[in-house]
Scaffold this active site. Sequence first.
Site, PDB file in Angstrom:
ATOM      1  N   ASP A  32       0.854  -1.191   0.000  1.00  0.00           N
ATOM      2  CA  ASP A  32       0.000   0.000   0.000  1.00  0.00           C
ATOM      3  C   ASP A  32       0.889   1.240   0.000  1.00  0.00           C
ATOM      4  OD1 ASP A  32      -3.147   0.660   1.059  1.00  0.00           O
ATOM      5  OD2 ASP A  32      -1.635   2.220   1.393  1.00  0.00           O
ATOM      6  N   ILE A  33       0.447   2.245  -0.740  1.00  0.00           N
ATOM      7  CA  ILE A  33       1.264   3.457  -0.904  1.00  0.00           C
ATOM      8  C   ILE A  33       1.368   4.286   0.378  1.00  0.00           C
ATOM      9  CG2 ILE A  33      -0.552   5.121  -1.594  1.00  0.00           C
ATOM     10  CD1 ILE A  33       1.299   5.820  -4.011  1.00  0.00           C
ATOM     11  N   GLN A  94     -14.489   2.600   1.340  1.00  0.00           N
ATOM     12  CA  GLN A  94     -13.739   2.221   0.133  1.00  0.00           C
ATOM     13  C   GLN A  94     -13.380   3.480  -0.653  1.00  0.00           C
ATOM     14  OE1 GLN A  94     -15.733  -0.568  -2.515  1.00  0.00           O
ATOM     15  NE2 GLN A  94     -13.851  -0.918  -3.700  1.00  0.00           N
ATOM     16  N   HIS A 100     -10.079  -5.057  -3.168  1.00  0.00           N
ATOM     17  CA  HIS A 100      -8.790  -5.326  -2.523  1.00  0.00           C
ATOM     18  C   HIS A 100      -9.002  -5.698  -1.066  1.00  0.00           C
ATOM     19  CE1 HIS A 100      -9.677  -1.019  -2.294  1.00  0.00           C
ATOM     20  NE2 HIS A 100      -9.086  -1.020  -1.109  1.00  0.00           N
ATOM     21  N   PHE A 101      -8.156  -6.597  -0.610  1.00  0.00           N
ATOM     22  CA  PHE A 101      -8.061  -6.909   0.809  1.00  0.00           C
ATOM     23  C   PHE A 101      -6.773  -6.293   1.328  1.00  0.00           C
ATOM     24  CE2 PHE A 101     -10.997 -10.188  -0.575  1.00  0.00           C
ATOM     25  CZ  PHE A 101     -11.916 -10.200   0.460  1.00  0.00           C
ATOM     26  N   HIS A 102      -6.882  -5.607   2.470  1.00  0.00           N
ATOM     27  CA  HIS A 102      -5.700  -5.078   3.134  1.00  0.00           C
ATOM     28  C   HIS A 102      -5.161  -6.162   4.068  1.00  0.00           C
ATOM     29  CE1 HIS A 102      -6.657  -0.670   2.424  1.00  0.00           C
ATOM     30  NE2 HIS A 102      -7.836  -1.219   2.196  1.00  0.00           N
TER      31      HIS A 102
HETATM   32  P1  DGP Z   1      -9.593   1.599   0.594  1.00  0.00           P
HETATM   33  O1  DGP Z   1      -9.799   2.872   1.353  1.00  0.00           O
HETATM   34  O2  DGP Z   1      -9.973   0.345   1.406  1.00  0.00           O
HETATM   35  O3  DGP Z   1     -10.287   1.644  -0.752  1.00  0.00           O
HETATM   36  O4  DGP Z   1      -8.020   1.487   0.350  1.00  0.00           O
HETATM   37  C1  DGP Z   1      -7.354   1.950  -0.772  1.00  0.00           C
HETATM   38  C2  DGP Z   1      -5.877   1.868  -0.493  1.00  0.00           C
HETATM   39  O5  DGP Z   1      -5.198   1.980  -1.734  1.00  0.00           O
HETATM   40  C3  DGP Z   1      -5.337   2.969   0.390  1.00  0.00           C
HETATM   41  O6  DGP Z   1      -4.848   2.402   1.609  1.00  0.00           O
HETATM   42  C4  DGP Z   1      -4.178   3.585  -0.395  1.00  0.00           C
HETATM   43  C5  DGP Z   1      -3.953   2.599  -1.521  1.00  0.00           C
HETATM   44  N1  DGP Z   1      -3.565   3.203  -2.784  1.00  0.00           N
HETATM   45  C6  DGP Z   1      -4.233   4.174  -3.454  1.00  0.00           C
HETATM   46  N2  DGP Z   1      -3.581   4.481  -4.591  1.00  0.00           N
HETATM   47  C7  DGP Z   1      -2.478   3.676  -4.639  1.00  0.00           C
HETATM   48  C8  DGP Z   1      -1.417   3.522  -5.571  1.00  0.00           C
HETATM   49  O7  DGP Z   1      -1.323   4.185  -6.604  1.00  0.00           O
HETATM   50  N3  DGP Z   1      -0.456   2.591  -5.271  1.00  0.00           N
HETATM   51  C9  DGP Z   1      -0.514   1.840  -4.128  1.00  0.00           C
HETATM   52  N4  DGP Z   1       0.477   0.964  -3.936  1.00  0.00           N
HETATM   53  N5  DGP Z   1      -1.512   1.948  -3.237  1.00  0.00           N
HETATM   54  C10 DGP Z   1      -2.479   2.860  -3.478  1.00  0.00           C
END
Ligand code: DGP
Length: 134
Positions: A32-33, A94, A100-102
Site C-alpha cells: 500500500d502506498i 472504500q 482489494h483486501f488489506h
Molecule cells: P480503501 O480505502 O480500502 O479503498 O483502500 C485503498 C488503499 O489503496 C489505500 O490504503 C491507499 C492505496 N492506494 C491508493 N492508490 C495507490 C497507488 O497508486 N499505489 C498503491 N500501492 N496503493 C495505493
Amino acid sequence: MKDNDCIFCKIVNGECPSYKIFENEYTLAFLDISKDTFGHTLVIPKKHFENVFECDDFYLQEVIKTTKLVANHYKNLGFKAVNILNASGKEAGQSVFHLHFHILPKMDATDFDAWPKFKNDAEDLESQWNKLKM
Ligand code: DGP
C-alpha cells in the site's frame, strides 16, 4: 469507473509502478502506498471488479487464497498476527473501486489498533436476527 481509469488496473498492466510482494495468473499483492504501518499490503484480482458485491466467485477465491499465502509468508518472516480488512462501498470507507483486501501484519498487540471500538449499544440479538436471517 471504466477499467482504464482504475489505478489498480494500471498497476496490474504495468502502467504504474508498485512494490510487488507476490503475483500469479489471477492475483497480485503489493505494498500500500500509504506507509501507515510496516508491511501494509493490498491483494487484488487482476481482473477489474469494484468490490465483493460484484466479484465473481472464482476471482474471490483466488484473492482470498493469495491473502492467506501472503499472511503465512509474513508469519514465516516473524510477524505474530495479521488484520485482514476490506471496504466494499464508499459508506464503508472504500476509496479505490477495484476489489482489494488489506493485510496489516503485526509484530505485537501494541503495534497499532486496526479494530474499531464500538459502543455495543445495537438492538438485542433476537431482534437483529429476525431482520437479518436469510
Ligand atoms: P480503501 O480505502 O480500502 O479503498 O483502500 C485503498 C488503499 O489503496 C489505500 O490504503 C491507499 C492505496 N492506494 C491508493 N492508490 C495507490 C497507488 O497508486 N499505489 C498503491 N500501492 N496503493 C495505493
